[in-house]
Design an enzyme around this catalytic site. Structure first.
Site, PDB file in Angstrom:
ATOM      1  N   LYS A  51     123.612  86.785  70.398  1.00  0.00           N
ATOM      2  CA  LYS A  51     122.622  87.563  69.653  1.00  0.00           C
ATOM      3  C   LYS A  51     123.145  88.952  69.277  1.00  0.00           C
ATOM      4  O   LYS A  51     124.172  89.405  69.800  1.00  0.00           O
ATOM      5  CB  LYS A  51     121.341  87.674  70.479  1.00  0.00           C
ATOM      6  CG  LYS A  51     120.647  86.325  70.681  1.00  0.00           C
ATOM      7  CD  LYS A  51     119.357  86.504  71.468  1.00  0.00           C
ATOM      8  CE  LYS A  51     118.605  85.204  71.627  1.00  0.00           C
ATOM      9  NZ  LYS A  51     117.338  85.404  72.378  1.00  0.00           N
ATOM     10  N   PHE A  64     105.099  87.172  70.223  1.00  0.00           N
ATOM     11  CA  PHE A  64     106.414  87.817  70.137  1.00  0.00           C
ATOM     12  C   PHE A  64     107.208  87.417  68.895  1.00  0.00           C
ATOM     13  O   PHE A  64     108.327  87.907  68.680  1.00  0.00           O
ATOM     14  CB  PHE A  64     107.246  87.515  71.398  1.00  0.00           C
ATOM     15  CG  PHE A  64     107.497  86.048  71.629  1.00  0.00           C
ATOM     16  CD1 PHE A  64     108.512  85.377  70.954  1.00  0.00           C
ATOM     17  CD2 PHE A  64     106.722  85.339  72.536  1.00  0.00           C
ATOM     18  CE1 PHE A  64     108.748  84.029  71.166  1.00  0.00           C
ATOM     19  CE2 PHE A  64     106.947  83.979  72.762  1.00  0.00           C
ATOM     20  CZ  PHE A  64     107.968  83.329  72.075  1.00  0.00           C
ATOM     21  N   ASN A  78     118.328  89.668  74.951  1.00  0.00           N
ATOM     22  CA  ASN A  78     118.863  88.940  76.106  1.00  0.00           C
ATOM     23  C   ASN A  78     120.182  88.210  75.838  1.00  0.00           C
ATOM     24  O   ASN A  78     120.497  87.226  76.483  1.00  0.00           O
ATOM     25  CB  ASN A  78     117.804  87.998  76.687  1.00  0.00           C
ATOM     26  CG  ASN A  78     117.400  86.885  75.743  1.00  0.00           C
ATOM     27  OD1 ASN A  78     117.919  86.770  74.633  1.00  0.00           O
ATOM     28  ND2 ASN A  78     116.472  86.062  76.186  1.00  0.00           N
ATOM     29  N   HIS A 107     121.227  82.733  72.974  1.00  0.00           N
ATOM     30  CA  HIS A 107     120.256  81.640  72.819  1.00  0.00           C
ATOM     31  C   HIS A 107     120.997  80.353  73.111  1.00  0.00           C
ATOM     32  O   HIS A 107     122.168  80.208  72.752  1.00  0.00           O
ATOM     33  CB  HIS A 107     119.723  81.589  71.378  1.00  0.00           C
ATOM     34  CG  HIS A 107     119.028  80.301  71.057  1.00  0.00           C
ATOM     35  ND1 HIS A 107     117.688  80.116  71.265  1.00  0.00           N
ATOM     36  CD2 HIS A 107     119.512  79.116  70.581  1.00  0.00           C
ATOM     37  CE1 HIS A 107     117.363  78.869  70.910  1.00  0.00           C
ATOM     38  NE2 HIS A 107     118.452  78.250  70.492  1.00  0.00           N
TER      39      HIS A 107
END
EC number: 2.7.4.6
Length: 137
Positions: A9, A57, A112, A115
Site C-alpha cells: 500500500k 470506512f 497498514n 493487502h
C-alpha cells in the site's frame, strides 16, 4: 500451487520498504509470478474495494489507496493465501505479532502496509482485476 494477490500500500511504498516486504515473501517460499507498480485511480480503488462500499470506512480506504503508488503482485506457493495472511499479520498493526509485515512496517489500522486476498476465490477475482493471464508467469 495456490496463487494470491498482494498489494504493498501507499504508506509502505512511501517508506521505501518494498524490497524488505518482497524479501519476506521470497524467504517464505512465495514466488512472485507477476508484479507492477501503479497509481490507482479513484474508479480503480472503488471497484476493487466494492465489497466494502456500504461500510463506514469505505471513503477513507479509497482516499488512502489513491494517495500514492502501490505495488501489486501475484504470489504463488503451497497454501499461498494463508501463508501470505500469516506473514502480513493482524489488520491492526497494534495487534499483529512481532515479526509480521504489519507489526514491522504499518502505522495504523488504516495505513497498514499491505493487502492480501482472504480466500482462494477472492484471490482469483483480485488477480484478474489487475493482471491478464499472459502477465502471470
Amino acid at each position: 500451487m495456490e496463487q494470491t494477490l498482494s498489494i504493498i500500500k501507499p504508506d509502505a511504498v512511501k517508506k521505501g520498504v518494498i524490497g524488505k516486504i518482497i524479501d519476506r515473501f521470497e524467504s517464505n517460499n512465495l514466488r512472485i509470478c507477476a508484479m507492477k507498480k501503479l497509481q490507482l485511480t479513484r474508479c480503480d480503488a472503488e471497484a476493487f474495494y466494492a465489497i466494502h462500499k456500504e461500510r463506514p470506512f469505505f471513503k477513507d480506504l479509497v482516499d488512502f489507496m489513491i494517495s500514492g503508488p502501490v505495488v501489486v503482485m501475484v504470489l504463488e506457493g503451497n497454501n499461498a493465501v494463508m501463508k501470505n495472511r500469516d506473514l502480513m499479520g493482524a489488520t491492526n498493526p497494534k495487534e499483529a505479532e512481532a515479526g509480521t509485515i504489519r507489526a514491522d512496517f504499518a502505522q495504523s489500522i488504516d495505513a497498514n502496509a499491505v493487502h492480501g486476498s482472504d480466500s482462494l476465490e477472492n484471490a482469483k477475482n483480485e488477480i484478474a482485476f489487475f493482471f491478464s493471464t499472459r502477465e502471470i508467469c
